[in-house]
Design a protein around this motif. Structure first.
Motif, PDB file in Angstrom:
ATOM      1  N   GLY A  19      45.697  61.259  25.868  1.00 26.57           N
ATOM      2  CA  GLY A  19      44.974  61.583  24.643  1.00 26.57           C
ATOM      3  C   GLY A  19      44.121  62.832  24.729  1.00 26.57           C
ATOM      4  N   ASP A  20      43.888  63.337  25.951  1.00 33.19           N
ATOM      5  CA  ASP A  20      43.137  64.589  26.080  1.00 33.19           C
ATOM      6  C   ASP A  20      43.959  65.727  25.480  1.00 33.19           C
ATOM      7  OD1 ASP A  20      40.994  63.439  27.401  1.00 33.19           O
ATOM      8  OD2 ASP A  20      41.614  64.109  29.398  1.00 33.19           O
ATOM      9  N   PRO A  21      43.297  66.703  24.862  1.00 31.64           N
ATOM     10  CA  PRO A  21      44.031  67.860  24.331  1.00 31.64           C
ATOM     11  C   PRO A  21      44.767  68.591  25.452  1.00 31.64           C
ATOM     12  CG  PRO A  21      41.748  67.852  23.561  1.00 31.64           C
ATOM     13  CD  PRO A  21      41.868  66.787  24.611  1.00 31.64           C
ATOM     14  N   VAL A  22      45.947  69.099  25.168  1.00 28.63           N
ATOM     15  CA  VAL A  22      46.760  69.749  26.193  1.00 28.63           C
ATOM     16  C   VAL A  22      46.036  70.963  26.779  1.00 28.63           C
ATOM     17  CG1 VAL A  22      48.127  71.240  24.658  1.00 28.63           C
ATOM     18  CG2 VAL A  22      49.096  70.460  26.819  1.00 28.63           C
ATOM     19  N   LEU A  23      45.310  71.720  25.963  1.00 26.20           N
ATOM     20  CA  LEU A  23      44.596  72.878  26.508  1.00 26.20           C
ATOM     21  C   LEU A  23      43.521  72.442  27.498  1.00 26.20           C
ATOM     22  CD1 LEU A  23      44.359  75.896  26.623  1.00 26.20           C
ATOM     23  CD2 LEU A  23      42.916  75.837  24.587  1.00 26.20           C
ATOM     24  N   PHE A  24      42.858  71.314  27.224  1.00 27.72           N
ATOM     25  CA  PHE A  24      41.895  70.764  28.177  1.00 27.72           C
ATOM     26  C   PHE A  24      42.594  70.430  29.490  1.00 27.72           C
ATOM     27  CE2 PHE A  24      39.864  67.162  30.243  1.00 27.72           C
ATOM     28  CZ  PHE A  24      38.579  67.633  30.404  1.00 27.72           C
ATOM     29  N   LYS A  25      43.774  69.812  29.392  1.00 24.79           N
ATOM     30  CA  LYS A  25      44.535  69.463  30.596  1.00 24.79           C
ATOM     31  C   LYS A  25      44.942  70.721  31.369  1.00 24.79           C
ATOM     32  CE  LYS A  25      46.469  65.082  28.979  1.00 24.79           C
ATOM     33  NZ  LYS A  25      47.713  64.335  28.750  1.00 24.79           N
ATOM     34  N   VAL A  26      45.344  71.763  30.665  1.00 26.89           N
ATOM     35  CA  VAL A  26      45.724  73.015  31.323  1.00 26.89           C
ATOM     36  C   VAL A  26      44.533  73.598  32.075  1.00 26.89           C
ATOM     37  CG1 VAL A  26      46.384  75.434  30.920  1.00 26.89           C
ATOM     38  CG2 VAL A  26      47.636  73.591  29.781  1.00 26.89           C
ATOM     39  N   LEU A  27      43.371  73.653  31.421  1.00 22.83           N
ATOM     40  CA  LEU A  27      42.187  74.213  32.080  1.00 22.83           C
ATOM     41  C   LEU A  27      41.739  73.350  33.253  1.00 22.83           C
ATOM     42  CD1 LEU A  27      40.231  75.497  28.960  1.00 22.83           C
ATOM     43  CD2 LEU A  27      41.541  76.838  30.616  1.00 22.83           C
ATOM     44  N   THR A  28      41.875  72.039  33.122  1.00 19.38           N
ATOM     45  CA  THR A  28      41.562  71.139  34.237  1.00 19.38           C
ATOM     46  C   THR A  28      42.502  71.402  35.407  1.00 19.38           C
ATOM     47  OG1 THR A  28      40.700  69.453  32.749  1.00 19.38           O
ATOM     48  CG2 THR A  28      41.364  68.725  34.946  1.00 19.38           C
ATOM     49  N   GLU A  29      43.777  71.567  35.101  1.00 19.87           N
ATOM     50  CA  GLU A  29      44.767  71.849  36.148  1.00 19.87           C
ATOM     51  C   GLU A  29      44.444  73.166  36.858  1.00 19.87           C
ATOM     52  OE1 GLU A  29      47.559  70.332  38.385  1.00 19.87           O
ATOM     53  OE2 GLU A  29      47.181  69.367  36.473  1.00 19.87           O
ATOM     54  N   ILE A  30      44.078  74.195  36.090  1.00 24.18           N
ATOM     55  CA  ILE A  30      43.701  75.486  36.670  1.00 24.18           C
ATOM     56  C   ILE A  30      42.506  75.308  37.605  1.00 24.18           C
ATOM     57  CG2 ILE A  30      42.722  77.762  36.147  1.00 24.18           C
ATOM     58  CD1 ILE A  30      44.518  77.739  33.600  1.00 24.18           C
ATOM     59  N   SER A  31      41.527  74.510  37.187  1.00 26.46           N
ATOM     60  CA  SER A  31      40.345  74.264  38.010  1.00 26.46           C
ATOM     61  C   SER A  31      40.704  73.565  39.316  1.00 26.46           C
ATOM     62  CB  SER A  31      39.339  73.427  37.217  1.00 26.46           C
ATOM     63  OG  SER A  31      38.216  73.122  38.001  1.00 26.46           O
ATOM     64  N   ILE A  33      43.672  73.554  40.809  1.00 26.25           N
ATOM     65  CA  ILE A  33      44.436  74.518  41.619  1.00 26.25           C
ATOM     66  C   ILE A  33      43.496  75.528  42.271  1.00 26.25           C
ATOM     67  CG2 ILE A  33      46.096  76.427  41.496  1.00 26.25           C
ATOM     68  CD1 ILE A  33      47.519  74.746  39.267  1.00 26.25           C
ATOM     69  N   SER A  34      42.510  75.982  41.521  1.00 26.32           N
ATOM     70  CA  SER A  34      41.549  76.941  42.064  1.00 26.32           C
ATOM     71  C   SER A  34      40.807  76.366  43.263  1.00 26.32           C
ATOM     72  CB  SER A  34      40.554  77.349  40.976  1.00 26.32           C
ATOM     73  OG  SER A  34      39.560  78.191  41.500  1.00 26.32           O
ATOM     74  N   ASN A  35      40.356  75.128  43.139  1.00 27.14           N
ATOM     75  CA  ASN A  35      39.642  74.483  44.255  1.00 27.14           C
ATOM     76  C   ASN A  35      40.545  74.334  45.472  1.00 27.14           C
ATOM     77  OD1 ASN A  35      37.144  74.206  42.995  1.00 27.14           O
ATOM     78  ND2 ASN A  35      37.746  72.297  42.019  1.00 27.14           N
ATOM     79  N   LEU A  36      41.772  73.877  45.255  1.00 28.43           N
ATOM     80  CA  LEU A  36      42.705  73.702  46.369  1.00 28.43           C
ATOM     81  C   LEU A  36      43.031  75.046  47.019  1.00 28.43           C
ATOM     82  CD1 LEU A  36      45.134  71.125  44.725  1.00 28.43           C
ATOM     83  CD2 LEU A  36      43.511  70.675  46.592  1.00 28.43           C
ATOM     84  N   ALA A  37      43.286  76.051  46.203  1.00 24.32           N
ATOM     85  CA  ALA A  37      43.619  77.374  46.725  1.00 24.32           C
ATOM     86  C   ALA A  37      42.434  77.979  47.478  1.00 24.32           C
ATOM     87  CB  ALA A  37      44.063  78.303  45.599  1.00 24.32           C
ATOM     88  N   ASP A  38      41.233  77.809  46.949  1.00 21.56           N
ATOM     89  CA  ASP A  38      40.043  78.338  47.621  1.00 21.56           C
ATOM     90  C   ASP A  38      39.880  77.726  49.007  1.00 21.56           C
ATOM     91  OD1 ASP A  38      39.430  79.931  45.458  1.00 21.56           O
ATOM     92  OD2 ASP A  38      37.703  78.724  44.795  1.00 21.56           O
ATOM     93  N   ARG A  39      40.054  76.409  49.114  1.00 20.57           N
ATOM     94  CA  ARG A  39      39.890  75.758  50.423  1.00 20.57           C
ATOM     95  C   ARG A  39      40.932  76.276  51.414  1.00 20.57           C
ATOM     96  NH1 ARG A  39      36.341  74.862  47.589  1.00 20.57           N
ATOM     97  NH2 ARG A  39      35.759  76.727  48.696  1.00 20.57           N
ATOM     98  N   GLU A  40      42.178  76.415  50.958  1.00 19.22           N
ATOM     99  CA  GLU A  40      43.227  76.910  51.845  1.00 19.22           C
ATOM    100  C   GLU A  40      42.978  78.368  52.220  1.00 19.22           C
ATOM    101  OE1 GLU A  40      46.724  76.952  54.187  1.00 19.22           O
ATOM    102  OE2 GLU A  40      45.340  75.388  53.523  1.00 19.22           O
ATOM    103  N   PHE A  41      42.589  79.163  51.248  1.00 19.77           N
ATOM    104  CA  PHE A  41      42.327  80.583  51.493  1.00 19.77           C
ATOM    105  C   PHE A  41      41.159  80.742  52.464  1.00 19.77           C
ATOM    106  CE2 PHE A  41      41.208  84.935  49.711  1.00 19.77           C
ATOM    107  CZ  PHE A  41      42.300  85.555  50.291  1.00 19.77           C
ATOM    108  N   GLU A  42      40.116  79.945  52.285  1.00 23.70           N
ATOM    109  CA  GLU A  42      38.956  80.005  53.177  1.00 23.70           C
ATOM    110  C   GLU A  42      39.348  79.643  54.611  1.00 23.70           C
ATOM    111  OE1 GLU A  42      35.461  77.417  52.319  1.00 23.70           O
ATOM    112  OE2 GLU A  42      34.527  79.371  51.986  1.00 23.70           O
ATOM    113  N   ARG A  43      40.253  78.683  54.734  1.00 26.14           N
ATOM    114  CA  ARG A  43      40.723  78.278  56.067  1.00 26.14           C
ATOM    115  C   ARG A  43      41.446  79.427  56.766  1.00 26.14           C
ATOM    116  NH1 ARG A  43      45.117  76.612  58.515  1.00 26.14           N
ATOM    117  NH2 ARG A  43      46.499  76.732  56.723  1.00 26.14           N
TER     118      ARG A  43
END
Length: 161
Positions: A19-31, A33-43
């Motif tokens: 029921g969440d708006p799709v754009l909300f889901k897209v922005l959540t997914e980006i967030s 991905i950003s957290n996961l990528a940051d942790r890997e990049f920092e490593r």
């Protein structure tokens, strides 16, 4: 797809709730991905470079600019004292230097040194194996098209903040 009890087969696989708006889901997914990528990049960061320090180098090099600590803090949405600390550490590593502003010598601008550019480039190079694996695992993804759309989205959101 849900099982016979109406539950998703992989809890947490969706970026939002039903029921969440799709754009909300897209922005959540980006967030996420950003957290996961940051942790890997920092490593993967070479030579004791932190993600924050890389961010400053990348920001200034991407813009091809010299900025004040306040301008960098604003662009990266962090407090000026935090940015002062990050820039001090980059200065100690000789990755940036503070130079007087041409119009107001009391103002100092942060300039990336050749050593700073090399450190940024080493950090990007360290990601090559992971990026290659990601590319191989996602055949058919048009990364250039995705980049264009994400850039447009970032620019739109950036004008709102």
């Amino acid at each position: 797809m849900h099982d016979k009890n109406g539950k998703a087969p992989n809890p947490g696989a969706e970026a939002g709730l039903p029921g969440d708006p799709v754009l909300f889901k897209v922005l959540t997914e980006i967030s996420i991905i950003s957290n996961l990528a940051d942790r890997e990049f920092e490593r993967l960061m070479p030579g004791g470079l932190t993600l924050a320090q890389f961010g400053v180098l990348n920001h200034l090099l991407r813009l091809g600019a010299q900025q004040t600590i306040g301008e960098i803090a604003s662009a990266m949405q962090v407090a000026q004292p935090s940015m002062s600390s990050t820039v001090k550490k980059l200065t100690d590593k000789s990755y940036v230097e503070l130079i007087p502003d041409t119009e107001d010598r009391r103002v100092k601008r942060v300039k990336v040194t050749p050593a700073g550019r090399a450190a940024r480039d080493r950090a990007v190079k360290a990601t090559a194996p992971g990026l290659a694996a990601l590319g191989e695992a996602t055949p058919g993804v048009d990364w250039a098209a995705m980049l264009g759309e994400l850039t447009r989205l970032r620019m739109l959101i950036d004008t709102k903040t």
